[in-house]
Design an enzyme around this catalytic site. Sequence first.
Site, PDB file in Angstrom:
ATOM      1  CB  THR A  81      -9.605   0.798   4.755  1.00 51.66           C
ATOM      2  OG1 THR A  81      -8.994   0.525   4.897  1.00 51.66           O
ATOM      3  CG2 THR A  81     -11.109   1.461   5.699  1.00 51.66           C
ATOM      4  CD  GLU A  91       1.373   2.991  -1.946  1.00 46.12           C
ATOM      5  OE1 GLU A  91      -0.047   2.314  -2.398  1.00 46.12           O
ATOM      6  OE2 GLU A  91       1.903   3.428  -2.386  1.00 46.12           O
ATOM      7  N   GLY A 106      -8.018   5.871   1.907  1.00 48.55           N
ATOM      8  CA  GLY A 106      -6.996   5.537   1.148  1.00 48.55           C
ATOM      9  C   GLY A 106      -5.582   6.644   2.400  1.00 48.55           C
ATOM     10  CB  ALA A 115      -2.668   1.476  -5.100  1.00 51.58           C
ATOM     11  CB  SER A 116      -3.707   3.825  -0.095  1.00 52.90           C
ATOM     12  OG  SER A 116      -2.236   4.388   0.295  1.00 52.90           O
ATOM     13  N   GLY A 149      -0.657  -5.252   8.444  1.00 54.43           N
ATOM     14  CA  GLY A 149       0.198  -4.901   9.798  1.00 54.43           C
ATOM     15  C   GLY A 149      -0.469  -3.651  10.322  1.00 54.43           C
ATOM     16  CD  GLN A 150      -2.667  -2.693   6.340  1.00 56.00           C
ATOM     17  OE1 GLN A 150      -2.338  -3.921   6.619  1.00 56.00           O
ATOM     18  NE2 GLN A 150      -3.884  -3.241   4.856  1.00 56.00           N
ATOM     19  N   GLY A 151      -3.843  -2.925   9.872  1.00 51.04           N
ATOM     20  CA  GLY A 151      -4.981  -3.108  10.730  1.00 51.04           C
ATOM     21  C   GLY A 151      -5.802  -3.174   9.654  1.00 51.04           C
TER      22      GLY A 151
END
Lengths: 171, 336
Positions: free
Chosen positions: B91, B292, B289, B87-88, B47-49
Amino acid sequence: MASRIVTFDLGGREVEVMVRPMTTLQSVLRNQLGFTATKDGCRQGGCGSCTVLVNGQPMLSCLLPVEDVAGQRVTTLESITPAEGLHPIQQAFLDAHASQCGYCTPGMVMVSKALLDHDPAPTDDAIRHALTGNICRCTGYRPIVTAVHSAAEAVHDAADAMRGSAGERAR
Amino acid sequence: MARLRGTGMAAVNYPTGMNLGGDPSQALIHATTSGSFVVSLSATDLGQGLKTVIGQIAAETLGVEFGEIVVDTADTDTGPHDMGTFASRATHRVGNAVIAAATEARQALLDVASEELEAAVEDLEIDGHGNLMVKGVPSRSVRVADIAALAQFKYGRTIAGRGSYMKPKSIVDPETGAMDPDSTEAHACTVAEVEVDTETGEVTVLSIRSAYEVGRQVNPALVAGQIEGGAWMGMSHALYETTAPYYPAVDHSPRDFSEYLMPGTLEMPIVESVILEMPSSNGPYGVKGLGEMTANSPIPAIVNAIYHATGVRIDELPVTPEKILRGLDAMAHASS
């Protein structure tokens, strides 16, 4: 107890379902009719993701036995979504980035629809109060409140345009 | 009894990725006969994209429109390997893998176009809108989609690419303790304003204002969404959320959404942020990142603001009204 047949109006179309007693409207919509825009978050009235309109009023479909809507008018997100494009409230949610994972969005949109039908120019406070029963875990709520404000303006502008064109025709 | 106001601050450095036993993400890309490109991943969009930013990165690298990219995620039975979305890292890791895959696919595309247009690969360019042409000769331009179809029906070739990005495991130097556990770090600072009711112990958060240094933003709307949602989560952790009972009996613990407390529309403070972009050296297009960390600095900022308002220092979350009232009582007893 035996199953019985229940008929109700779903988005302008009469539907007929056979159900066990106490089957919820949510279960009928999602599992029997395939109307899955109505979400299944908690099944106990705690999250608002299953909100639908019954005779225009927002109701939690997870707490509603389908027998209680016999002969009534049920509106879900599918009912208000046009065949082409989006409802102004949906468009406002999109423009304001008011959904991330999207799970709460159908319930939020239906509550907003009921609010704007009842109060076309709601205050910030009225919007926040209307949405208190709906949980969002992603957005922080502010984008949703913003979306409802702009949806109110869009609905208002559309109504103005309708009145304008009706006036043209009258002349 | 009074309503006391206070301001608190907190800062965070947040690592992108973590020190696993080698931390890989892989990506595969292929062109369909209609000229769209499918990016196959095992990473997940929560949901973060992720699907959106991966589509943007693939489109940018291939030189086609965003709408031509289909991102297919999260089937670990069939997708290329990925450590996961945590852990971000997604991407950064997946984005790098997708750039590698898209670069290879782009080369395959140019190889076919080179034959079809009878021009050297070095003389070809893709304009970012799905047009492929001989540099400086607009009349010799074809659609990427047409080359993709020709590759399959005329030349019998695939337009495909493989990509992998791996952060190797970092071992601690036993002499110095030095290590390289993450890929890059993003930074933020948050200032929170609160009002504390000394009669009820209730905290109202008035505002959460932050500055974020996040590397290059692939999608500013998604960045803003992460930060604003993260501020809400931080506030929620600071003041409300716990699965532990408030009183020492298990059946007092929250069992559902009706009892598990979270802020709603009526509790939301003003949330404002400024974004600083300082591209990282190793992220895709300079990405760091972000996800989080957005729930981090609001928590100590709110707790510090409560201390500033009341003098009560609380070191266990969430900060319930009871803890504040007990703290105020202890201060009153100490001074009397």
